[in-house]
Scaffold this active site. Structure first.
Site, PDB file in Angstrom:
ATOM      1  N   ASN A  89       0.791  -1.235   0.000  1.00  0.00           N
ATOM      2  CA  ASN A  89       0.000   0.000   0.000  1.00  0.00           C
ATOM      3  C   ASN A  89       0.822   1.285   0.000  1.00  0.00           C
ATOM      4  O   ASN A  89       0.340   2.330  -0.435  1.00  0.00           O
ATOM      5  CB  ASN A  89      -0.950  -0.043   1.219  1.00  0.00           C
ATOM      6  CG  ASN A  89      -1.602   1.275   1.488  1.00  0.00           C
ATOM      7  OD1 ASN A  89      -2.546   1.667   0.796  1.00  0.00           O
ATOM      8  ND2 ASN A  89      -1.094   2.003   2.481  1.00  0.00           N
ATOM      9  N   TYR A 155       3.306   9.315 -11.522  1.00  0.00           N
ATOM     10  CA  TYR A 155       2.337   8.598 -10.684  1.00  0.00           C
ATOM     11  C   TYR A 155       1.381   7.793 -11.566  1.00  0.00           C
ATOM     12  O   TYR A 155       1.078   6.629 -11.280  1.00  0.00           O
ATOM     13  CB  TYR A 155       1.576   9.608  -9.832  1.00  0.00           C
ATOM     14  CG  TYR A 155       0.662   9.003  -8.784  1.00  0.00           C
ATOM     15  CD1 TYR A 155       1.138   8.654  -7.529  1.00  0.00           C
ATOM     16  CD2 TYR A 155      -0.698   8.805  -9.045  1.00  0.00           C
ATOM     17  CE1 TYR A 155       0.296   8.125  -6.556  1.00  0.00           C
ATOM     18  CE2 TYR A 155      -1.550   8.283  -8.082  1.00  0.00           C
ATOM     19  CZ  TYR A 155      -1.053   7.947  -6.839  1.00  0.00           C
ATOM     20  OH  TYR A 155      -1.891   7.419  -5.880  1.00  0.00           O
ATOM     21  N   LYS A 159       1.091   3.748 -11.399  1.00  0.00           N
ATOM     22  CA  LYS A 159      -0.116   3.028 -10.994  1.00  0.00           C
ATOM     23  C   LYS A 159      -0.646   2.143 -12.130  1.00  0.00           C
ATOM     24  O   LYS A 159      -1.262   1.100 -11.865  1.00  0.00           O
ATOM     25  CB  LYS A 159      -1.179   4.017 -10.497  1.00  0.00           C
ATOM     26  CG  LYS A 159      -0.785   4.725  -9.185  1.00  0.00           C
ATOM     27  CD  LYS A 159      -0.582   3.755  -8.012  1.00  0.00           C
ATOM     28  CE  LYS A 159      -0.351   4.485  -6.692  1.00  0.00           C
ATOM     29  NZ  LYS A 159      -0.183   3.569  -5.538  1.00  0.00           N
TER      30      LYS A 159
HETATM   31  N1  NAD Z   1      -5.178   9.546  -0.718  1.00  0.00           N
HETATM   32  C1  NAD Z   1      -5.618   9.423  -1.961  1.00  0.00           C
HETATM   33  O1  NAD Z   1      -6.386  10.269  -2.466  1.00  0.00           O
HETATM   34  C2  NAD Z   1      -5.196   8.229  -2.792  1.00  0.00           C
HETATM   35  C3  NAD Z   1      -5.857   8.008  -4.008  1.00  0.00           C
HETATM   36  C4  NAD Z   1      -5.480   6.920  -4.796  1.00  0.00           C
HETATM   37  C5  NAD Z   1      -4.487   6.069  -4.358  1.00  0.00           C
HETATM   38  N2  NAD Z   1      -3.856   6.307  -3.169  1.00  0.00           N
HETATM   39  C6  NAD Z   1      -2.798   5.381  -2.778  1.00  0.00           C
HETATM   40  O2  NAD Z   1      -3.048   4.908  -1.480  1.00  0.00           O
HETATM   41  C7  NAD Z   1      -1.822   4.476  -0.890  1.00  0.00           C
HETATM   42  C8  NAD Z   1      -1.741   4.974   0.530  1.00  0.00           C
HETATM   43  O3  NAD Z   1      -1.674   6.381   0.509  1.00  0.00           O
HETATM   44  P1  NAD Z   1      -2.410   7.324   1.582  1.00  0.00           P
HETATM   45  O4  NAD Z   1      -3.306   8.210   0.820  1.00  0.00           O
HETATM   46  O5  NAD Z   1      -2.941   6.527   2.692  1.00  0.00           O
HETATM   47  O6  NAD Z   1      -1.164   8.243   2.017  1.00  0.00           O
HETATM   48  P2  NAD Z   1      -0.483   8.587   3.403  1.00  0.00           P
HETATM   49  O7  NAD Z   1       0.640   9.504   3.037  1.00  0.00           O
HETATM   50  O8  NAD Z   1      -1.475   9.055   4.404  1.00  0.00           O
HETATM   51  O9  NAD Z   1       0.120   7.193   3.891  1.00  0.00           O
HETATM   52  C9  NAD Z   1       1.163   6.564   3.196  1.00  0.00           C
HETATM   53  C10 NAD Z   1       2.185   6.033   4.184  1.00  0.00           C
HETATM   54  O10 NAD Z   1       3.208   5.389   3.404  1.00  0.00           O
HETATM   55  C11 NAD Z   1       4.449   5.706   3.986  1.00  0.00           C
HETATM   56  N3  NAD Z   1       5.518   5.615   2.989  1.00  0.00           N
HETATM   57  C12 NAD Z   1       5.770   6.449   1.956  1.00  0.00           C
HETATM   58  N4  NAD Z   1       6.881   6.069   1.317  1.00  0.00           N
HETATM   59  C13 NAD Z   1       7.338   4.967   1.965  1.00  0.00           C
HETATM   60  C14 NAD Z   1       8.456   4.134   1.799  1.00  0.00           C
HETATM   61  N5  NAD Z   1       9.365   4.362   0.848  1.00  0.00           N
HETATM   62  N6  NAD Z   1       8.632   3.096   2.644  1.00  0.00           N
HETATM   63  C15 NAD Z   1       7.749   2.871   3.640  1.00  0.00           C
HETATM   64  N7  NAD Z   1       6.671   3.640   3.859  1.00  0.00           N
HETATM   65  C16 NAD Z   1       6.471   4.676   3.022  1.00  0.00           C
HETATM   66  C17 NAD Z   1       4.295   7.131   4.515  1.00  0.00           C
HETATM   67  O11 NAD Z   1       5.245   7.406   5.536  1.00  0.00           O
HETATM   68  C18 NAD Z   1       2.860   7.137   5.007  1.00  0.00           C
HETATM   69  O12 NAD Z   1       2.788   6.856   6.397  1.00  0.00           O
HETATM   70  C19 NAD Z   1      -0.717   4.969  -1.828  1.00  0.00           C
HETATM   71  O13 NAD Z   1      -0.255   3.886  -2.623  1.00  0.00           O
HETATM   72  C20 NAD Z   1      -1.416   5.992  -2.688  1.00  0.00           C
HETATM   73  O14 NAD Z   1      -0.811   6.131  -3.950  1.00  0.00           O
HETATM   74  C21 NAD Z   1      -4.196   7.363  -2.377  1.00  0.00           C
END
Ligand code: NAD
Length: 251
Positions: A89, A155, A159
């Site tokens: 994730n 990005y 994805k």
């Molecule tokens: N928030 C959105 O709108 C959204 C939409 C589509 C997809 N996503 C995807 O959901 C997933 C989770 O994102 P989120 O929105 O919960 O973001 P978030 O930033 O709240 O959480 C992501 C976590 O991943 C950790 N992280 C980042 N890089 C890392 C690394 N190299 N090693 C270990 N940990 C790492 C960060 O420290 C953070 O705690 C991601 O893959 C993101 O692309 C999010």
């Protein structure tokens, strides 16, 4: 608010990356509430410690970047031979830079976190899943894995690669008791960071973002979709990219 399913992950060990925040944290919480044991991975030890205080002994963690093979190895070792599930994730955004604007460092960082780390975790988890004859993998893709208007080029390409990684893994291991699916979230209220002030964003992306894109879901709603894909409830689902986006992808 969705209802948890008591005991759905009883006796199961699941690795969740990005477990310190947002979607990953909500997934870890739900798996623990449903009886599973979670090994969380995140860059931020502070965030992981907070999650551990909330979830108790069923949540252990490895702090470090999942882009490092050494961290991947420690995560799989912490899970141990009973590893059953993997929620790939962790992910980062790309400041909505177009192909003409993106710099190599952004491209490489986004691919290292969003794609290569997922492949390495799957590769490291597979021997244990194959030995057990069972396993379930869920990768977090994005609306940007389905269309060209939800993020910048790095990005979006990363994805789309997650979609390919998911389908390939599903095909190669389908007769070994291992499933691999992905969720494609729309906008979700989390801590993910990105610039949205570039000319490309203002001129090209913003006018294309409709009401669905702007209606943010909660991390708990995504956790409900992800844990369904992870669990035996979706036993006949393999290689699927589940849009969890309030209908955005239907437009
Ligand atoms: N928030 C959105 O709108 C959204 C939409 C589509 C997809 N996503 C995807 O959901 C997933 C989770 O994102 P989120 O929105 O919960 O973001 P978030 O930033 O709240 O959480 C992501 C976590 O991943 C950790 N992280 C980042 N890089 C890392 C690394 N190299 N090693 C270990 N940990 C790492 C960060 O420290 C953070 O705690 C991601 O893959 C993101 O692309 C999010």
């Amino acid at each position: 608010m969705s209802t948890t399913v008591p005991g759905r992950f009883a006796g199961r060990v699941v690795v969740v990356t990005g477990a310190g925040s947002g979607i990953g944290r909500a997934v870890a919480s739900r798996i623990v509430q449903e009886g599973g044991r979670v090994v969380g991975a995140d860059l931020s030890e502070e965030r992981l410690r907070t999650v551990a205080e909330e979830l108790g002994d069923a949540f252990t963690y490895v702090a470090g970047s999942v882009t490092e093979q050494e961290v991947v190895d420690r995560v799989i070792e912490a899970a141990g031979p009973d590893l059953w599930g993997l929620v790939n994730n962790a992910g980062i955004m790309d400041d909505f830079l177009s192909a003409g604007e993106v710099d190599d460092a952004t491209w490489e960082r986004v691919f290292a976190v969003n794609v290569t780390s997922m492949m390495r975790l799957i590769r490291a988890a597979l021997p244990l899943m194959l030995a057990a004859g069972a396993g379930s993998i869920v990768n977090t893709a994005s609306e940007a894995g389905l269309r060209g208007s939800a993020a910048g080029v790095a990005y979006t390409a990363s994805k789309h690669a997650v979609v390919g990684l998911t389908k390939s893994t599903a095909v190669f291991y389908r007769s070994k008791g291992i499933r691999c699916n992905a969720v494609a979230p729309g906008a979700v209220a989390t801590n993910i960071q990105t610039r949205m002030d570039t000319a490309s964003f203002t001129e090209v992306v913003a006018p294309l973002l409709g009401a669905f894109a702007l209606a943010t879901a909660t991390a708990e709603q995504l956790a409900a979709s992800i844990t369904w894909l992870l669990s035996d409830d979706s036993a006949n689902v393999n290689g699927a990219i589940l849009a969890s986006d309030g209908g955005w992808s239907a437009i």
